[in-house]
Design an enzyme around this catalytic site. Sequence first.
Site, mmCIF file in Angstrom:
data_model
loop_
_atom_site.group_PDB
_atom_site.id
_atom_site.type_symbol
_atom_site.label_atom_id
_atom_site.label_comp_id
_atom_site.label_asym_id
_atom_site.label_seq_id
_atom_site.Cartn_x
_atom_site.Cartn_y
_atom_site.Cartn_z
ATOM 1 N N ASP A 246 24.490 -0.001 -1.279
ATOM 2 C CA ASP A 246 23.600 0.832 -0.453
ATOM 3 C C ASP A 246 24.097 0.911 0.991
ATOM 4 O O ASP A 246 24.263 -0.109 1.638
ATOM 5 C CB ASP A 246 22.178 0.266 -0.496
ATOM 6 C CG ASP A 246 21.563 0.408 -1.874
ATOM 7 O OD1 ASP A 246 21.160 -0.627 -2.444
ATOM 8 O OD2 ASP A 246 21.526 1.519 -2.403
ATOM 9 N N ASP B 263 30.015 -3.462 -1.195
ATOM 10 C CA ASP B 263 28.560 -3.335 -1.144
ATOM 11 C C ASP B 263 28.210 -1.952 -1.708
ATOM 12 O O ASP B 263 29.080 -1.086 -1.848
ATOM 13 C CB ASP B 263 28.136 -3.466 0.333
ATOM 14 C CG ASP B 263 26.726 -3.043 0.585
ATOM 15 O OD1 ASP B 263 25.831 -3.545 -0.128
ATOM 16 O OD2 ASP B 263 26.515 -2.206 1.477
#
Length: 238
Positions: A28, A26
């Site tokens: 953020d 991922d």
Amino acid sequence: MSEALAVIHTRVARETIASARALILDVDGTLAETEEVHRRAFNEAFAESGLDWFWDQVTYARLLRVAGGKERIRAFDQRNPIPSLSFAEIAELHRIKTARYAALIAAGGCPLRPGVRAFLGNARRRGQRLAIATTTSHGNIDALLSVALGLDWADLFETIVAGDDVPRKKPAPDVYLEVLARLGLAPADCIAVEDSGNGFAAASQAGIPAIITRSAYFGDDDFAGAFLVVDDLSGIDD
Ligand code: XBP
Ligand code: MG
């Protein structure tokens, strides 16, 4: 957990990470604590557009349960009985926000979280395949990682799937399923690295074991069933 059990747990974790065919990351909150920069970019876009909106941290923490900047704006606008923005106006507002985000990142950067650089380097040394599965946009990924990892950052990742590449954003599994399809791998051969409840749900629905690296806005989310939950990636596979 007893010290002896912790040692075993750590060794199992390291061996499991090292044996994965691919690591899917991922962006953020996981690679970098970007959400305060996103929040500032949203507020600057509101001001530039003449809206009297301002998202403080408490409001933003609640809105972050909605994945996707455009969806987040719409969710906030719909708090009123008669929403004030059209889809086109939301798209334009999000375009302005994205431009502000890139400018803020270029001006001040947003450092990688502790342990991320070593984690990526260890994976590369082991010859493991790396991918990105994120809700944000390709432009935002490039803005962040060209500063944090250098202009050739994309060479590290075999495939990059962003929020608008698939029909449904997290917590739907779409971005992870697309990464698996592009890699030609089974879920059990991979490990996902996430920071949020939405991200953990997306990886889990795709059948991918997840490492959770707790982040500022999602520290209290429920990660029961995660393969591993850590405060950050420091020393996780050294
Ligand atoms: C986090 C998100 C994104 C960002 C804002 O994505 O939910 O919406 O908050 O970026 P992830 P956009 O943790 O999956 O990387 O405004 O481009 O959506
Ligand atoms: Mg995240």
